[in-house]
Design a protein around this motif. Structure first.
Motif, PDB file in Angstrom:
ATOM      1  N   GLN A 113       0.835  -1.190   0.000  1.00  0.00           N
ATOM      2  CA  GLN A 113       0.000   0.000   0.000  1.00  0.00           C
ATOM      3  C   GLN A 113       0.873   1.244   0.000  1.00  0.00           C
ATOM      4  O   GLN A 113       2.023   1.200   0.416  1.00  0.00           O
ATOM      5  N   TYR A 114       0.301   2.318  -0.483  1.00  0.00           N
ATOM      6  CA  TYR A 114       1.028   3.578  -0.516  1.00  0.00           C
ATOM      7  C   TYR A 114       0.256   4.608   0.283  1.00  0.00           C
ATOM      8  O   TYR A 114      -0.956   4.508   0.407  1.00  0.00           O
ATOM      9  N   GLU A 115       0.982   5.572   0.762  1.00  0.00           N
ATOM     10  CA  GLU A 115       0.301   6.643   1.464  1.00  0.00           C
ATOM     11  C   GLU A 115      -0.346   7.543   0.421  1.00  0.00           C
ATOM     12  O   GLU A 115       0.291   7.910  -0.559  1.00  0.00           O
ATOM     13  N   SER A 116      -1.613   7.875   0.596  1.00  0.00           N
ATOM     14  CA  SER A 116      -2.299   8.709  -0.390  1.00  0.00           C
ATOM     15  C   SER A 116      -1.728  10.136  -0.359  1.00  0.00           C
ATOM     16  O   SER A 116      -1.148  10.556   0.631  1.00  0.00           O
ATOM     17  N   ALA A 117      -1.912  10.839  -1.463  1.00  0.00           N
ATOM     18  CA  ALA A 117      -1.313  12.172  -1.597  1.00  0.00           C
ATOM     19  C   ALA A 117      -1.794  13.119  -0.504  1.00  0.00           C
ATOM     20  O   ALA A 117      -0.999  13.854   0.081  1.00  0.00           O
ATOM     21  N   SER A 118      -3.098  13.085  -0.213  1.00  0.00           N
ATOM     22  CA  SER A 118      -3.637  14.004   0.793  1.00  0.00           C
ATOM     23  C   SER A 118      -3.076  13.669   2.176  1.00  0.00           C
ATOM     24  O   SER A 118      -2.772  14.551   2.976  1.00  0.00           O
ATOM     25  N   SER A 119      -2.899  12.366   2.422  1.00  0.00           N
ATOM     26  CA  SER A 119      -2.350  11.927   3.702  1.00  0.00           C
ATOM     27  C   SER A 119      -0.890  12.342   3.824  1.00  0.00           C
ATOM     28  O   SER A 119      -0.425  12.710   4.900  1.00  0.00           O
ATOM     29  N   ARG A 120      -0.160  12.277   2.692  1.00  0.00           N
ATOM     30  CA  ARG A 120       1.263  12.636   2.711  1.00  0.00           C
ATOM     31  C   ARG A 120       1.455  14.110   3.045  1.00  0.00           C
ATOM     32  O   ARG A 120       2.379  14.485   3.750  1.00  0.00           O
ATOM     33  N   ILE A 121       0.554  14.937   2.521  1.00  0.00           N
ATOM     34  CA  ILE A 121       0.652  16.373   2.804  1.00  0.00           C
ATOM     35  C   ILE A 121       0.408  16.601   4.292  1.00  0.00           C
ATOM     36  O   ILE A 121       1.151  17.313   4.958  1.00  0.00           O
ATOM     37  N   ARG A 122      -0.616  15.927   4.827  1.00  0.00           N
ATOM     38  CA  ARG A 122      -0.932  16.062   6.248  1.00  0.00           C
ATOM     39  C   ARG A 122       0.218  15.577   7.124  1.00  0.00           C
ATOM     40  O   ARG A 122       0.597  16.219   8.090  1.00  0.00           O
ATOM     41  N   SER A 123       0.770  14.411   6.756  1.00  0.00           N
ATOM     42  CA  SER A 123       1.854  13.876   7.590  1.00  0.00           C
ATOM     43  C   SER A 123       3.119  14.714   7.444  1.00  0.00           C
ATOM     44  O   SER A 123       3.912  14.815   8.373  1.00  0.00           O
TER      45      SER A 123
ATOM     46  N   GLY B  62       3.426   7.677  17.103  1.00  0.00           N
ATOM     47  CA  GLY B  62       2.280   7.056  17.766  1.00  0.00           C
ATOM     48  C   GLY B  62       0.949   7.542  17.208  1.00  0.00           C
ATOM     49  O   GLY B  62      -0.030   6.806  17.175  1.00  0.00           O
ATOM     50  N   LEU B  63       0.935   8.796  16.721  1.00  0.00           N
ATOM     51  CA  LEU B  63      -0.295   9.379  16.183  1.00  0.00           C
ATOM     52  C   LEU B  63      -0.446   9.124  14.686  1.00  0.00           C
ATOM     53  O   LEU B  63      -1.521   9.265  14.127  1.00  0.00           O
ATOM     54  N   TYR B  64       0.655   8.734  14.067  1.00  0.00           N
ATOM     55  CA  TYR B  64       0.706   8.558  12.619  1.00  0.00           C
ATOM     56  C   TYR B  64      -0.387   7.631  12.066  1.00  0.00           C
ATOM     57  O   TYR B  64      -1.024   7.976  11.071  1.00  0.00           O
ATOM     58  N   PRO B  65      -0.642   6.470  12.704  1.00  0.00           N
ATOM     59  CA  PRO B  65      -1.703   5.597  12.180  1.00  0.00           C
ATOM     60  C   PRO B  65      -3.067   6.279  12.105  1.00  0.00           C
ATOM     61  O   PRO B  65      -3.910   5.884  11.301  1.00  0.00           O
ATOM     62  N   PHE B  66      -3.291   7.303  12.926  1.00  0.00           N
ATOM     63  CA  PHE B  66      -4.583   7.989  12.928  1.00  0.00           C
ATOM     64  C   PHE B  66      -4.754   8.912  11.719  1.00  0.00           C
ATOM     65  O   PHE B  66      -5.875   9.212  11.324  1.00  0.00           O
ATOM     66  N   ILE B  67      -3.643   9.380  11.167  1.00  0.00           N
ATOM     67  CA  ILE B  67      -3.770  10.302  10.034  1.00  0.00           C
ATOM     68  C   ILE B  67      -3.442   9.618   8.706  1.00  0.00           C
ATOM     69  O   ILE B  67      -3.704  10.157   7.651  1.00  0.00           O
ATOM     70  N   LEU B  68      -2.886   8.413   8.787  1.00  0.00           N
ATOM     71  CA  LEU B  68      -2.464   7.706   7.576  1.00  0.00           C
ATOM     72  C   LEU B  68      -3.661   7.244   6.747  1.00  0.00           C
ATOM     73  O   LEU B  68      -4.587   6.627   7.261  1.00  0.00           O
ATOM     74  N   LYS B  69      -3.635   7.549   5.455  1.00  0.00           N
ATOM     75  CA  LYS B  69      -4.642   7.063   4.525  1.00  0.00           C
ATOM     76  C   LYS B  69      -3.926   6.321   3.413  1.00  0.00           C
ATOM     77  O   LYS B  69      -2.913   6.780   2.912  1.00  0.00           O
ATOM     78  N   LEU B  70      -4.475   5.174   3.027  1.00  0.00           N
ATOM     79  CA  LEU B  70      -3.777   4.326   2.063  1.00  0.00           C
ATOM     80  C   LEU B  70      -4.336   4.458   0.660  1.00  0.00           C
ATOM     81  O   LEU B  70      -5.474   4.869   0.452  1.00  0.00           O
ATOM     82  N   SER B  71      -3.490   4.073  -0.286  1.00  0.00           N
ATOM     83  CA  SER B  71      -3.858   4.083  -1.691  1.00  0.00           C
ATOM     84  C   SER B  71      -3.205   2.873  -2.344  1.00  0.00           C
ATOM     85  O   SER B  71      -2.166   2.403  -1.890  1.00  0.00           O
ATOM     86  N   ASN B  72      -3.818   2.361  -3.412  1.00  0.00           N
ATOM     87  CA  ASN B  72      -3.269   1.187  -4.102  1.00  0.00           C
ATOM     88  C   ASN B  72      -2.071   1.521  -4.968  1.00  0.00           C
ATOM     89  O   ASN B  72      -1.246   0.680  -5.242  1.00  0.00           O
ATOM     90  N   GLU B  73      -2.038   2.771  -5.437  1.00  0.00           N
ATOM     91  CA  GLU B  73      -0.941   3.195  -6.293  1.00  0.00           C
ATOM     92  C   GLU B  73      -0.240   4.372  -5.679  1.00  0.00           C
ATOM     93  O   GLU B  73      -0.823   5.087  -4.866  1.00  0.00           O
ATOM     94  N   GLU B  74       0.978   4.554  -6.102  1.00  0.00           N
ATOM     95  CA  GLU B  74       1.702   5.706  -5.627  1.00  0.00           C
ATOM     96  C   GLU B  74       1.134   6.941  -6.309  1.00  0.00           C
ATOM     97  O   GLU B  74       1.218   7.089  -7.516  1.00  0.00           O
ATOM     98  N   GLU B  75       0.535   7.825  -5.525  1.00  0.00           N
ATOM     99  CA  GLU B  75      -0.094   9.007  -6.095  1.00  0.00           C
ATOM    100  C   GLU B  75       0.925  10.135  -6.223  1.00  0.00           C
ATOM    101  O   GLU B  75       1.732  10.334  -5.325  1.00  0.00           O
ATOM    102  N   PRO B  76       0.864  10.853  -7.343  1.00  0.00           N
ATOM    103  CA  PRO B  76       1.770  12.004  -7.469  1.00  0.00           C
ATOM    104  C   PRO B  76       1.328  13.117  -6.522  1.00  0.00           C
ATOM    105  O   PRO B  76       0.173  13.188  -6.133  1.00  0.00           O
ATOM    106  N   TYR B  77       2.256  13.963  -6.169  1.00  0.00           N
ATOM    107  CA  TYR B  77       1.936  15.051  -5.244  1.00  0.00           C
ATOM    108  C   TYR B  77       0.991  16.059  -5.856  1.00  0.00           C
ATOM    109  O   TYR B  77       0.142  16.613  -5.201  1.00  0.00           O
ATOM    110  N   TRP B  78       1.156  16.302  -7.143  1.00  0.00           N
ATOM    111  CA  TRP B  78       0.341  17.339  -7.781  1.00  0.00           C
ATOM    112  C   TRP B  78      -0.599  16.756  -8.809  1.00  0.00           C
ATOM    113  O   TRP B  78      -0.241  15.915  -9.564  1.00  0.00           O
TER     114      TRP B  78
END
Ligand SMILES: [Zn+2]
Length: 95
Positions: free
Chosen positions: A32-42, A79-95
Protein backbone atom coordinates in the motif's frame (compact mmCIF):
# COMPACT_ATOMS: atom_id res chain seq x y z
CA UNK A 1 -6.78 4.09 11.28
CA UNK A 2 -5.78 3.24 7.72
CA UNK A 3 -7.99 0.98 5.61
CA UNK A 4 -6.40 -1.30 3.02
CA UNK A 5 -7.53 -0.24 -0.45
CA UNK A 6 -6.98 -3.75 -1.73
CA UNK A 7 -9.05 -5.85 0.68
CA UNK A 8 -10.94 -3.14 2.57
CA UNK A 9 -9.81 -4.26 6.00
CA UNK A 10 -8.96 -1.74 8.68
CA UNK A 11 -5.49 -1.97 10.14
CA UNK A 12 -5.06 -1.74 13.87
CA UNK A 13 -2.67 0.74 15.44
CA UNK A 14 -0.19 -2.02 16.22
CA UNK A 15 -0.32 -3.45 12.69
CA UNK A 16 0.26 0.01 11.24
CA UNK A 17 3.27 0.68 13.47
CA UNK A 18 4.71 -2.72 12.50
CA UNK A 19 4.53 -1.99 8.79
CA UNK A 20 5.00 1.78 8.96
CA UNK A 21 8.05 1.80 6.65
CA UNK A 22 6.86 -0.93 4.28
CA UNK A 23 3.09 -0.34 4.31
CA UNK A 24 2.32 -3.94 3.47
CA UNK A 25 -1.19 -5.10 4.35
CA UNK A 26 -1.14 -7.70 7.17
CA UNK A 27 -4.35 -9.25 5.76
CA UNK A 28 -3.81 -9.60 2.02
CA UNK A 29 -0.08 -8.84 1.76
CA UNK A 30 -0.60 -6.13 -0.86
CA UNK A 31 1.77 -3.21 -0.92
CA UNK A 32 0.00 0.00 0.00
CA UNK A 33 1.03 3.58 -0.52
CA UNK A 34 0.30 6.64 1.46
CA UNK A 35 -2.30 8.71 -0.39
CA UNK A 36 -1.31 12.17 -1.60
CA UNK A 37 -3.64 14.00 0.79
CA UNK A 38 -2.35 11.93 3.70
CA UNK A 39 1.26 12.64 2.71
CA UNK A 40 0.65 16.37 2.80
CA UNK A 41 -0.93 16.06 6.25
CA UNK A 42 1.85 13.88 7.59
CA UNK A 43 4.42 16.24 6.06
CA UNK A 44 2.98 19.04 8.19
CA UNK A 45 3.07 16.64 11.12
CA UNK A 46 6.77 15.94 10.69
CA UNK A 47 7.49 19.66 10.54
CA UNK A 48 6.28 20.12 14.12
CA UNK A 49 9.64 19.14 15.72
CA UNK A 50 11.43 21.55 13.36
CA UNK A 51 9.14 24.33 14.52
CA UNK A 52 9.53 23.36 18.17
CA UNK A 53 13.33 23.34 18.08
CA UNK A 54 13.88 27.08 17.46
CA UNK A 55 11.28 27.86 20.17
CA UNK A 56 13.29 25.55 22.38
CA UNK A 57 16.46 27.49 21.63
CA UNK A 58 14.61 30.66 22.56
CA UNK A 59 14.07 29.26 26.04
CA UNK A 60 17.80 28.61 26.32
CA UNK A 61 17.57 24.86 26.73
CA UNK A 62 20.79 22.97 26.20
CA UNK A 63 21.34 20.93 23.02
CA UNK A 64 20.86 17.75 25.05
CA UNK A 65 17.48 18.88 26.38
CA UNK A 66 16.36 20.03 22.94
CA UNK A 67 17.40 16.69 21.45
CA UNK A 68 15.55 14.85 24.20
CA UNK A 69 12.38 16.86 23.53
CA UNK A 70 12.77 16.26 19.78
CA UNK A 71 13.07 12.49 20.30
CA UNK A 72 9.98 12.47 22.56
CA UNK A 73 8.10 14.43 19.87
CA UNK A 74 9.13 11.98 17.16
CA UNK A 75 7.76 9.13 19.27
CA UNK A 76 4.50 11.00 19.89
CA UNK A 77 4.14 11.75 16.17
CA UNK A 78 4.94 8.15 15.27
CA UNK A 79 2.28 7.06 17.77
CA UNK A 80 -0.30 9.38 16.18
CA UNK A 81 0.71 8.56 12.62
CA UNK A 82 -1.70 5.60 12.18
CA UNK A 83 -4.58 7.99 12.93
CA UNK A 84 -3.77 10.30 10.03
CA UNK A 85 -2.46 7.71 7.58
CA UNK A 86 -4.64 7.06 4.53
CA UNK A 87 -3.78 4.33 2.06
CA UNK A 88 -3.86 4.08 -1.69
CA UNK A 89 -3.27 1.19 -4.10
CA UNK A 90 -0.94 3.19 -6.29
CA UNK A 91 1.70 5.71 -5.63
CA UNK A 92 -0.09 9.01 -6.10
CA UNK A 93 1.77 12.00 -7.47
CA UNK A 94 1.94 15.05 -5.24
CA UNK A 95 0.34 17.34 -7.78
ZN1 LIG B 1 -5.31 -5.74 2.45
Amino acid sequence: MPICQSCGKRWTWKQTIKTIFKLKCPYCGEKQYESASSRIRSGVFWLIPLVILPINAGFGFSVGTALFIAIILVFIILGLYPFILKLSNEEEPYW
